[in-house]
Design a protein around this motif. Structure first.
Motif, short mmCIF file in Angstrom:
data_model
loop_
_atom_site.label_atom_id
_atom_site.label_comp_id
_atom_site.label_asym_id
_atom_site.label_seq_id
_atom_site.Cartn_x
_atom_site.Cartn_y
_atom_site.Cartn_z
N SER A 6 0.83 -1.22 0.00
CA SER A 6 0.00 0.00 0.00
C SER A 6 0.86 1.27 0.00
CB SER A 6 -1.00 0.00 1.17
OG SER A 6 -0.32 -0.21 2.38
N LYS B 166 0.59 4.29 -2.84
CA LYS B 166 0.53 5.73 -2.58
C LYS B 166 1.56 6.48 -3.44
CE LYS B 166 -1.24 5.42 2.15
NZ LYS B 166 -0.94 5.67 3.58
N THR C 119 0.49 -5.25 -3.47
CA THR C 119 0.38 -4.08 -4.37
C THR C 119 -0.80 -4.26 -5.32
OG1 THR C 119 2.76 -3.74 -4.23
CG2 THR C 119 1.64 -2.68 -6.07
N SER D 185 -4.06 -3.98 -3.59
CA SER D 185 -4.32 -2.59 -3.19
C SER D 185 -4.75 -1.74 -4.39
CB SER D 185 -3.08 -1.97 -2.55
OG SER D 185 -2.66 -2.74 -1.46
N SER E 97 -8.48 -0.04 -4.81
CA SER E 97 -8.61 1.42 -4.94
C SER E 97 -9.56 1.77 -6.09
CB SER E 97 -7.25 2.06 -5.20
OG SER E 97 -6.88 1.90 -6.57
#
Ligand SMILES: Cc1cc2nc3c(=O)[nH]c(=O)nc-3n(C[C@H](O)[C@H](O)[C@H](O)COP(=O)(O)O)c2cc1C
Ligand SMILES: O=C(O)C(=O)c1ccccc1
Length: 380
Positions: free
Chosen positions: A315, A319, A357, A360, A364
């Motif tokens: 995560s 970002k 990853t 995530s 999202s």
């Protein structure tokens, strides 16, 4: 385009009944149990009071993902094209030297694990194994060469030539380490990997380096390596020399100021890596993730902007990608995997990292990296 079954790996892991370190602090703890104080401290610690080291990972918490739903995320495409090559996902292995202090198999184990999970491997100048040894062990996988500029520039050119011959795809010049940072843990532990003879893979095998030695003794190799790695005169003129010497793409690693990013573009560099060297150089510098947004803005898509420092889990990588990084380099997590479990330990770290990853990104609401970049991120 790949269809991912996100939950397979999670459930496999749960079904395996094996006990192994999973998150960063568990990995660090497992490595601590395997290593002596000197090597462990060298890898774990950073410069000065370790303010920047702490800030690097803590700062990720200031950024929050605002996800989108109902977007049909059954097919995820994480491909990224960098300098004309397409990579299946945006995760790279950061250049980390002297891997033999963590495990006898060192960089060979890391590079093989990287090849298995398609992480491009950035090999350090101060690797325990040479360019040729790593290339032979991982034929066909993507590799870049990280350069520490040598006082004697002919040594640098020789290493670049070797990297070119071995099929490496880019040169990464690290600009934040013209001398080593002030690392108190190493003084406390009386541990310098270079003084102990680690990190010679590329030097002891280099004809130009060896020919310049006063004699062929072990001490001469160590002394000359230390002398050459210290290169405080590094400046933009050297970049021009480098540009003229090689036709490989050149990236600068260690960029934190938007004006340096702008200069990199003006001077014809092919990319940058936003990084503060994991807090190991100047203590008190800006957290790497805080430096990223302004740099992304000024670069405005002209060259790739890679990112590292403080990335501990999938995560975090998400970002950084959402804030505009083209790709993200993993550092300490893989070394702890290496120390605790050799190649298999690195494989587990890289596989879980990649899977977290991907999960995530999907959660999202993004289906590819372009959509991820458009995601709303709020800062608190
Ligand atoms: C033990 C160790 C050795 C490193 N050696 C190098 C190196 O040889 N060249 C380089 O450019 N960066 C080197 N780095 C910095 C990494 O490339 C990367 O910037 C850093 O590990 C990122 O911080 P993180 O590990 O906390 O995420 C090293 C880092 C560590 C921990
Ligand atoms: O320790 C480091 O961060 C690093 O970059 C380095 C420099 C010289 C030798 C080994 C590692």
């Amino acid at each position: 385009m790949s269809t991912i079954k996100n939950n397979d790996l999670l459930l496999d892991n749960i079904g395996s009944n094996e006990k192994y370190p999973i998150n960063f602090s568990e990995l660090e703890q497992a490595a601590k149990e395997k290593l002596e104080a000197g090597p462990f401290g060298y890898i774990r610690s950073s410069a000065g009071g370790e303010e920047t080291y702490r800030k690097n990972s803590n700062s990720f918490e200031k950024y929050s993902i605002v996800p989108r739903f109902l977007t049909d995320v059954s097919a995820l495409n994480t491909e990224v094209t960098i300098l004309g090559r397409t990579y299946p996902h945006p995760l790279f292995i950061a250049p980390v030297g002297v891997n033999k202090i963590a495990h006898e198999d060192g960089e060979i184990a890391v590079a093989k694990a990287a090849a298995k999970f398609n992480y491009p491997y950035i090999q350090s100048t101060v690797s325990s194994y040479s360019i040729e040894e790593i290339a032979e062990a991982t034929e066909g996988s993507s590799k870049w060469f990280q350069l520490y500029w040598s006082q004697n520039k002919e040594i640098s050119f020789s290493m670049i030539q070797r990297a070119e011959a071995a099929g490496y795809e880019a040169i990464v010049l690290t600009v934040d380490t013209v001398m080593l940072g002030w690392r108190e843990e190493d003084v406390r532990n009386q541990f310098s990997p270079l003084k102990r003879g680690f990190g010679q893979g590329n030097y002891a095998s280099d004809p130009v380096f060896m020919a310049a030695l006063p004699d062929q003794s072990k001490d001469a190799i160590i002394d000359s390596m230390i002398e050459n790695i210290y290169h405080p005169t590094l400046n933009w003129n050297n970049i021009e020399e480098l540009r003229e010497y090689t036709s490989l793409p050149i990236l600068l690693k260690g960029i934190l100021h938007p004006e340096d990013a702008k200069l990199a573009i003006e001077k014809g560099l092919d990319g940058i890596i936003v990084s503060n060297h994991g807090g190991r150089q100047l203590d008190g510098v800006i957290a790497s993730i805080d430096a990223l947004p302004e740099i992304v803005e000024i670069v405005n898509g002209k060259i790739p902007v890679l990112f590292d420092s403080g990335v501990r889990r999938g995560s975090d990588a998400v970002k950084a990608l959402a804030l505009g990084a083209t790709a993200v380099c993993i550092g300490r997590p893989f070394i702890w995997g290496l120390a605790s479990g050799g190649q298999a330990g690195v494989e587990r770290v890289l596989e879980n990292f990649l899977q977290e990853t991907n999960v995530s990104i999907s959660l999202s609401g993004a289906r590819n990296l372009e959509e991820l970049r458009k995601l709303k991120i709020v800062r608190s």
